[in-house]
Scaffold this active site. Structure first.
Site, short mmCIF file in Angstrom:
data_model
loop_
_atom_site.label_atom_id
_atom_site.label_comp_id
_atom_site.label_asym_id
_atom_site.label_seq_id
_atom_site.Cartn_x
_atom_site.Cartn_y
_atom_site.Cartn_z
N SER A 140 0.84 -1.18 0.00
CA SER A 140 0.00 0.00 0.00
C SER A 140 0.88 1.23 0.00
CB SER A 140 -0.89 0.01 1.25
OG SER A 140 -1.54 1.26 1.39
N TYR A 163 -1.69 -0.53 10.84
CA TYR A 163 -1.66 -0.99 9.45
C TYR A 163 -0.46 -0.46 8.68
CZ TYR A 163 -3.12 -1.56 4.57
OH TYR A 163 -3.15 -1.87 3.23
#
Length: 245
Positions: A140, A163
């Protein structure tokens, strides 16, 4: 026929990536924690006329499950051409650097980092037997330290203290893995599918699973002149896809 294993492939981006590789003539194994849900995905693809696909039970957070999947796949083929480490968890919200629990960190890293290591190490022998193997780690742009620290970044205020570090760690693993494999035909890259509307983010994303699947499949399909040890986000950089670490 070339073969591919995709973790977390029973829905969303993983399933769409499988669909796109099937259309390129690959035989695809859908890694799924639930055999039932994995079979439902297989049935869906079969209904679309995509038949070179089957489910393999695989929970990346469970070493026994990963080892069993390796044994099962080894009984079906003697080489693996593509491994896509797609399975991941968000860790839920909120994610405060001061308040997130150690258990929350452990849960996310167990899948997003340790799971990738488990699967890669378990299947590397099958990958080594392929003439032009590819490993794609689904990352990501949120894992980019450079972008996370840039006030001009569109996602600067979207901080996930659990995350984001997991994806940064995955990126570093990608670099180390690509370096260790630099003298082999194996190419390893980290790819950001983009901010896609899926269950992962309660469908808040702006992109489509079709776009995301294409971005991932692209780096599974690179030829011998393709990149390795790189980080790509075509949402962030539509021209070259290159994104800063």
């Amino acid at each position: 026929m070339k073969t591919a294993l995709i973790t977390g492939a029973n829905k969303s981006i993983g399933l769409e990536t499988a669909r796109q590789l099937l259309r390129h003539g690959y035989y695809v194994y859908l890694g799924s924690r639930s055999l039932e849900k994995g079979q439902q995905a297989v049935d869906l693809l079969n209904a679309e006329g995509l038949n070179q696909v089957e489910v393999i039970q695989l929970d990346v957070s469970d070493s026994d499950s990963v080892n069993a999947a390796r044994v099962a796949l080894g009984q079906k083929l003697d080489r693996l051409d593509v491994l896509i480490n797609n399975a991941g968890v968000s860790g839920g919200r909120p994610q405060s650097a001061l308040e997130a629990s150690i258990e929350q960190y452990r849960m996310v890293f167990e899948t997003n980092v340790f799971g990738v290591v488990r699967v890669t190490q378990a299947f590397i022998d099958l990958l080594r037997r392929a003439p032009e193997p590819r490993i794609v780690n689904v990352s990501s742009s949120q894992g980019s330290l450079t972008l996370a620290a840039d006030p001009g970044n569109v996602y600067y205020h979207h901080k996930g203290a659990v995350y984001q570090p997991s994806k940064s760690a995955l990126n570093m693993y990608t670099i180390a893995l690509a370096y260790e494999l630099r003298d082999t035909p194996i190419k390893v890259n980290a790819v950001d599918p983009g901010f896609v509307a899926t269950d992962f983010n309660n469908h808040r994303g702006t992109g489509t699973v079709q776009e995301a699947g294409a971005r991932i499949a692209k780096y599974a399909l690179i030829d011998s002149d393709g990149p390795t040890g790189q980080f790509f986000s075509e949402e962030y950089n539509p021209e070259t896809g290159a994104v800063p670490w």
